[in-house]
Motif scaffolding. Structure first.
Motif, PDB file in Angstrom:
ATOM      1  N   GLY A 102      10.336   3.527   3.925  1.00  0.00           N
ATOM      2  CA  GLY A 102      11.098   2.717   4.879  1.00  0.00           C
ATOM      3  C   GLY A 102      10.463   1.361   5.099  1.00  0.00           C
ATOM      4  O   GLY A 102       9.460   1.014   4.461  1.00  0.00           O
ATOM      5  N   PRO A 103      11.058   0.566   6.022  1.00  0.00           N
ATOM      6  CA  PRO A 103      10.550  -0.791   6.246  1.00  0.00           C
ATOM      7  C   PRO A 103       9.063  -0.764   6.607  1.00  0.00           C
ATOM      8  O   PRO A 103       8.645  -0.019   7.497  1.00  0.00           O
ATOM      9  N   SER A 104       8.317  -1.570   5.894  1.00  0.00           N
ATOM     10  CA  SER A 104       6.856  -1.560   6.002  1.00  0.00           C
ATOM     11  C   SER A 104       6.352  -1.671   7.452  1.00  0.00           C
ATOM     12  O   SER A 104       5.467  -0.932   7.875  1.00  0.00           O
ATOM     13  N   LEU A 105       6.977  -2.601   8.203  1.00  0.00           N
ATOM     14  CA  LEU A 105       6.466  -2.861   9.558  1.00  0.00           C
ATOM     15  C   LEU A 105       6.744  -1.707  10.518  1.00  0.00           C
ATOM     16  O   LEU A 105       6.144  -1.611  11.579  1.00  0.00           O
ATOM     17  N   GLN A 106       7.687  -0.858  10.141  1.00  0.00           N
ATOM     18  CA  GLN A 106       8.000   0.291  11.014  1.00  0.00           C
ATOM     19  C   GLN A 106       7.182   1.535  10.677  1.00  0.00           C
ATOM     20  O   GLN A 106       7.325   2.575  11.299  1.00  0.00           O
ATOM     21  N   ARG A 107       6.348   1.439   9.656  1.00  0.00           N
ATOM     22  CA  ARG A 107       5.571   2.628   9.274  1.00  0.00           C
ATOM     23  C   ARG A 107       4.394   2.810  10.235  1.00  0.00           C
ATOM     24  O   ARG A 107       3.751   1.831  10.625  1.00  0.00           O
ATOM     25  N   PRO A 108       4.080   4.060  10.579  1.00  0.00           N
ATOM     26  CA  PRO A 108       2.974   4.269  11.515  1.00  0.00           C
ATOM     27  C   PRO A 108       1.613   4.002  10.872  1.00  0.00           C
ATOM     28  O   PRO A 108       1.473   4.097   9.654  1.00  0.00           O
ATOM     29  N   LEU A 109       0.642   3.671  11.703  1.00  0.00           N
ATOM     30  CA  LEU A 109      -0.737   3.531  11.205  1.00  0.00           C
ATOM     31  C   LEU A 109      -1.315   4.926  11.011  1.00  0.00           C
ATOM     32  O   LEU A 109      -0.845   5.891  11.614  1.00  0.00           O
ATOM     33  N   VAL A 119      -8.405   2.310   9.401  1.00  0.00           N
ATOM     34  CA  VAL A 119      -7.003   2.500   9.771  1.00  0.00           C
ATOM     35  C   VAL A 119      -6.134   1.850   8.701  1.00  0.00           C
ATOM     36  O   VAL A 119      -6.316   0.680   8.356  1.00  0.00           O
ATOM     37  N   GLU A 120      -5.196   2.631   8.145  1.00  0.00           N
ATOM     38  CA  GLU A 120      -4.295   2.107   7.111  1.00  0.00           C
ATOM     39  C   GLU A 120      -2.914   1.901   7.714  1.00  0.00           C
ATOM     40  O   GLU A 120      -2.512   2.625   8.626  1.00  0.00           O
ATOM     41  N   ASP A 121      -2.185   0.942   7.135  1.00  0.00           N
ATOM     42  CA  ASP A 121      -0.864   0.648   7.726  1.00  0.00           C
ATOM     43  C   ASP A 121       0.280   1.315   6.956  1.00  0.00           C
ATOM     44  O   ASP A 121       1.448   1.063   7.250  1.00  0.00           O
ATOM     45  N   ASN A 122      -0.078   2.165   5.995  1.00  0.00           N
ATOM     46  CA  ASN A 122       0.941   2.887   5.216  1.00  0.00           C
ATOM     47  C   ASN A 122       1.871   1.965   4.428  1.00  0.00           C
ATOM     48  O   ASN A 122       2.952   2.398   3.999  1.00  0.00           O
ATOM     49  N   SER A 123       1.452   0.699   4.221  1.00  0.00           N
ATOM     50  CA  SER A 123       2.346  -0.206   3.492  1.00  0.00           C
ATOM     51  C   SER A 123       2.438   0.170   2.010  1.00  0.00           C
ATOM     52  O   SER A 123       3.387  -0.203   1.325  1.00  0.00           O
ATOM     53  N   PHE A 124       1.447   0.891   1.514  1.00  0.00           N
ATOM     54  CA  PHE A 124       1.536   1.406   0.143  1.00  0.00           C
ATOM     55  C   PHE A 124       1.917   2.878   0.248  1.00  0.00           C
ATOM     56  O   PHE A 124       1.131   3.723   0.653  1.00  0.00           O
ATOM     57  N   GLY A 125       3.170   3.177  -0.074  1.00  0.00           N
ATOM     58  CA  GLY A 125       3.657   4.555   0.021  1.00  0.00           C
ATOM     59  C   GLY A 125       4.297   4.988  -1.284  1.00  0.00           C
ATOM     60  O   GLY A 125       4.026   4.428  -2.356  1.00  0.00           O
ATOM     61  N   THR A 126       5.198   5.960  -1.164  1.00  0.00           N
ATOM     62  CA  THR A 126       5.773   6.572  -2.367  1.00  0.00           C
ATOM     63  C   THR A 126       6.485   5.558  -3.270  1.00  0.00           C
ATOM     64  O   THR A 126       6.237   5.519  -4.476  1.00  0.00           O
ATOM     65  N   ASN A 127       7.382   4.741  -2.683  1.00  0.00           N
ATOM     66  CA  ASN A 127       8.138   3.808  -3.527  1.00  0.00           C
ATOM     67  C   ASN A 127       7.224   2.787  -4.192  1.00  0.00           C
ATOM     68  O   ASN A 127       7.428   2.413  -5.350  1.00  0.00           O
ATOM     69  N   GLU A 128       6.203   2.348  -3.428  1.00  0.00           N
ATOM     70  CA  GLU A 128       5.274   1.350  -3.979  1.00  0.00           C
ATOM     71  C   GLU A 128       4.465   1.967  -5.129  1.00  0.00           C
ATOM     72  O   GLU A 128       4.215   1.331  -6.152  1.00  0.00           O
ATOM     73  N   PHE A 129       4.057   3.239  -4.951  1.00  0.00           N
ATOM     74  CA  PHE A 129       3.312   3.907  -6.020  1.00  0.00           C
ATOM     75  C   PHE A 129       4.178   4.042  -7.273  1.00  0.00           C
ATOM     76  O   PHE A 129       3.734   3.783  -8.394  1.00  0.00           O
ATOM     77  N   LEU A 130       5.429   4.431  -7.073  1.00  0.00           N
ATOM     78  CA  LEU A 130       6.317   4.597  -8.234  1.00  0.00           C
ATOM     79  C   LEU A 130       6.628   3.264  -8.908  1.00  0.00           C
ATOM     80  O   LEU A 130       6.766   3.184 -10.127  1.00  0.00           O
ATOM     81  N   GLU A 131       6.686   2.198  -8.093  1.00  0.00           N
ATOM     82  CA  GLU A 131       6.884   0.853  -8.651  1.00  0.00           C
ATOM     83  C   GLU A 131       5.658   0.472  -9.502  1.00  0.00           C
ATOM     84  O   GLU A 131       5.787  -0.073 -10.597  1.00  0.00           O
ATOM     85  N   LEU A 132       4.476   0.790  -8.976  1.00  0.00           N
ATOM     86  CA  LEU A 132       3.241   0.515  -9.731  1.00  0.00           C
ATOM     87  C   LEU A 132       3.257   1.267 -11.064  1.00  0.00           C
ATOM     88  O   LEU A 132       2.951   0.691 -12.124  1.00  0.00           O
ATOM     89  N   CYS A 133       3.636   2.556 -11.024  1.00  0.00           N
ATOM     90  CA  CYS A 133       3.667   3.349 -12.269  1.00  0.00           C
ATOM     91  C   CYS A 133       4.650   2.747 -13.268  1.00  0.00           C
ATOM     92  O   CYS A 133       4.385   2.707 -14.470  1.00  0.00           O
ATOM     93  N   LYS A 134       5.781   2.271 -12.739  1.00  0.00           N
ATOM     94  CA  LYS A 134       6.779   1.665 -13.630  1.00  0.00           C
ATOM     95  C   LYS A 134       6.185   0.423 -14.309  1.00  0.00           C
ATOM     96  O   LYS A 134       6.314   0.232 -15.519  1.00  0.00           O
ATOM     97  N   LEU A 135       5.517  -0.414 -13.508  1.00  0.00           N
ATOM     98  CA  LEU A 135       4.919  -1.627 -14.090  1.00  0.00           C
ATOM     99  C   LEU A 135       3.858  -1.276 -15.134  1.00  0.00           C
ATOM    100  O   LEU A 135       3.699  -1.955 -16.137  1.00  0.00           O
ATOM    101  N   LEU A 136       3.110  -0.191 -14.852  1.00  0.00           N
ATOM    102  CA  LEU A 136       2.043   0.208 -15.772  1.00  0.00           C
ATOM    103  C   LEU A 136       2.582   0.938 -16.996  1.00  0.00           C
ATOM    104  O   LEU A 136       1.864   1.129 -17.979  1.00  0.00           O
ATOM    105  N   GLY A 137       3.843   1.402 -16.899  1.00  0.00           N
ATOM    106  CA  GLY A 137       4.395   2.235 -17.977  1.00  0.00           C
ATOM    107  C   GLY A 137       3.659   3.563 -18.053  1.00  0.00           C
ATOM    108  O   GLY A 137       3.417   4.085 -19.146  1.00  0.00           O
TER     109      GLY A 137
END
Ligand code: AHR
Length: 512
Positions: A102-109, A119-137
């Protein structure tokens, strides 16, 4: 003169310097493939692995896609990393995936209790990880939370990622920008349940696995490869209980975790850069223990799975030293020397030679954590000696395994000894033969005579990684002290191949 020569001989024997010989036979007689997944990596929410590593501040002046750092992506694409394990590690068993969508700013710490209490802000989550994997192939390998999570949480995470129909969670996936299912196949069911993952007994964990795995469903065109938590190091009872209590058809693999500690002591592991020849010897000896661990765990697995359908997944391995002075002890930031590179090359040779059972492995941990491939300092980035080994060894990915017989001289130190040489070989889809050789001896060059048996070949070329000292490193000021160079000291002698391996070096040869 005679006296002088005698003295020289005595000194070289005493100090173990000079030249010695080894022999190697390589045959074509195999039906095994070296899975590319042996060359996998691991990226946990730990120190500056994800935050400040892959995922950077939007103001950092490097090439980025969103907040994903692209110079890292490019470097990792070059070595063809086949899979990436995430989000942990110990972190996985306190991670709740819904907090990271969901929207980054609404994610809980959240507090990363395992690694520095940050303390992490959860800005790197499932979609971001999958986007990274896609870029890495690369293929994602997700570790689900068993320790503090629920069966429903894992079940819905799989549904969110893999179901191609309409459901409340797939509606969220679509809303957050991904209409198609991601089809994530590799799933770890918890991490280290014997320790940070819940302090469970193997019997208890086996039951947990059966329950979690039952509700993690195969959706249309998205069958899961479920990985159960296997043993820590030499806990052979753990392997036995897991294999006995979980039906083989429920698992694709069981994991093994083994780290190389220079001193063997968890409270004072030893420096990554400032070590003696004896420390070097102890470290490479400790890394060779991987062979015994795989052999023994595999023999136990054979009792329940003689056809070797269940893979051994060494999803945490590498050198673990003390952190660099002045850095956060919870962040596990360590430098990387020629010693690390030789450990990596040796371990990969061990995995290649056990490819009938080892189907996957993950070096810990890619960027800025433990035995990294890449180190960063704000905008700067360097490739470690270990990176260059993965570059050199990528030729073995999905290649046909060629069995070897090796006769190695000893590398001896203060009354102890190990084999100086280790090796592995494969043949790729184009018919090219690749032979990887390591000379662990820190002083002696070794002439290796290779009998290629029934394998026909005409020309040879190769690459080498070595340096003046086993302590040598790449730094941000001098990032190319260690890099791959052309290797020219191999030649044909009749049907044989003769290779002069410098001390403390790793070589990969290509035969056409
Ligand atoms: O890789 C660092 C830690 O080592 C992992 O989080 C854990 O699984 C292991 O003990």
């Amino acid at each position: 003169m005679k006296k002088y020569l005698l003295l020289l001989f005595a000194a070289s024997t005493l100090f173990g310097y000079g030249q010695s010989t080894a022999s190697l036979a390589i045959s074509n007689d195999s039906k095994q493939t070296i899975s590319k997944h042996i060359y996998g990596q691991f990226a946990e929410h730990l120190g500056h692995g994800i935050y400040g590593g892959f995922w950077v501040d939007k103001n950092l002046t490097v090439k980025k896609q969103g907040r994903i750092r692209l110079d890292i992506v490019e470097a990792l694409k070059k070595i063809k990393i086949p899979n990436l394990r995430w989000p942990g590690g110990c972190f996985a068993d306190e991670y709740h995936w819904r907090d990271g969508i969901g929207p980054s700013l609404q994610r809980p710490l959240m507090v990363n209790t395992n690694w520095g209490g940050v303390v992490e802000d959860n800005s790197f989550g499932t979609n971001e990880f999958l986007e990274l994997c896609k870029l890495l192939g690369t293929e994602p390998y997700i570790t689900a939370n068993v320790g503090s999570g629920t069966v429903d949480e894992m079940s819905k995470w799989v549904e969110y990622l893999n179901f191609d129909g309409e459901s409340p969670v797939t509606a969220l996936r679509k809303k957050y920008g991904h209409p198609d299912p991601y089809k994530v196949s590799f799933w770890g069911v918890g991490n280290e349940p014997y320790g940070c993952g819940g302090n469970m007994t193997p019997e208890y964990y086996a039951n947990e696995f059966r329950k979690y795995a039952s509700f993690a469903k195969d959706y249309h065109n998205a069958p899961l490869r479920k990985i159960a938590c296997g043993p820590n190091v030499d806990d052979y009872n753990w392997t036995d209980v897991i294999m006995k209590n979980i039906p083989a058809k429920m698992i694709w693999g069981i994991s093994l975790h083994y780290y190389t500690l220079p001193t063997g002591n968890w409270s004072k592991k030893g420096s990554a850069t400032n070590f003696t020849d004896q420390d070097y010897f102890n470290t490479v000896k400790s890394c060779l223990h991987m062979d015994e661990l795989i052999t023994k765990h595999s023999a136990i697995m054979d009792k329940y799975d003689p056809a070797k359908k269940v893979g051994l997944v060494v999803d945490e391995w590498g050198v673990w030293t003390d952190v660099e002075p002045g850095t956060n002890p919870g962040f596990l930031y360590q430098q990387n020397s020629l010693r690390d590179a030789l450990v990596a090359a040796t371990t990969l040779n061990i995995f290649n030679n056990h490819c009938d059972r080892v189907k996957m492995a993950n070096l810990a941990q890619t960027v800025n954590v433990l035995q990294s491939l890449i180190l960063t300092d704000k905008e700067k980035m360097l490739l470690t000696p270990t990176y260059h080994i993965f570059d050199m060894y990528k030729v073995h990915q999905d290649a046909k395994y060629l069995p070897i017989k090796l006769n190695s001289p000893d590398f001896a130190m203060n009354g102890d000894k190990i084999p100086a040489v280790n090796a592995s070989a494969s043949q790729d889809a184009k018919g090219k033969i690749h032979v990887s050789l390591v000379n662990l001896d820190s002083h002696k060059n070794i002439a290796i005579t290779i009998d290629m048996k029934d394998i026909k070949w005409n020309t040879v070329n190769g690459q080498i990684l070595t340096s003046a000292n086993v302590t040598d490193i790449n730094t941000f000021a001098k990032p190319n002290t260690l890099q791959l160079k052309a290797f020219v000291d191999a030649h044909k002698d009749g049907s044989r191949l003769v290779v002069n391996m410098p001390s403390k070096s790793a070589v990969t040869l290509e035969l056409n």
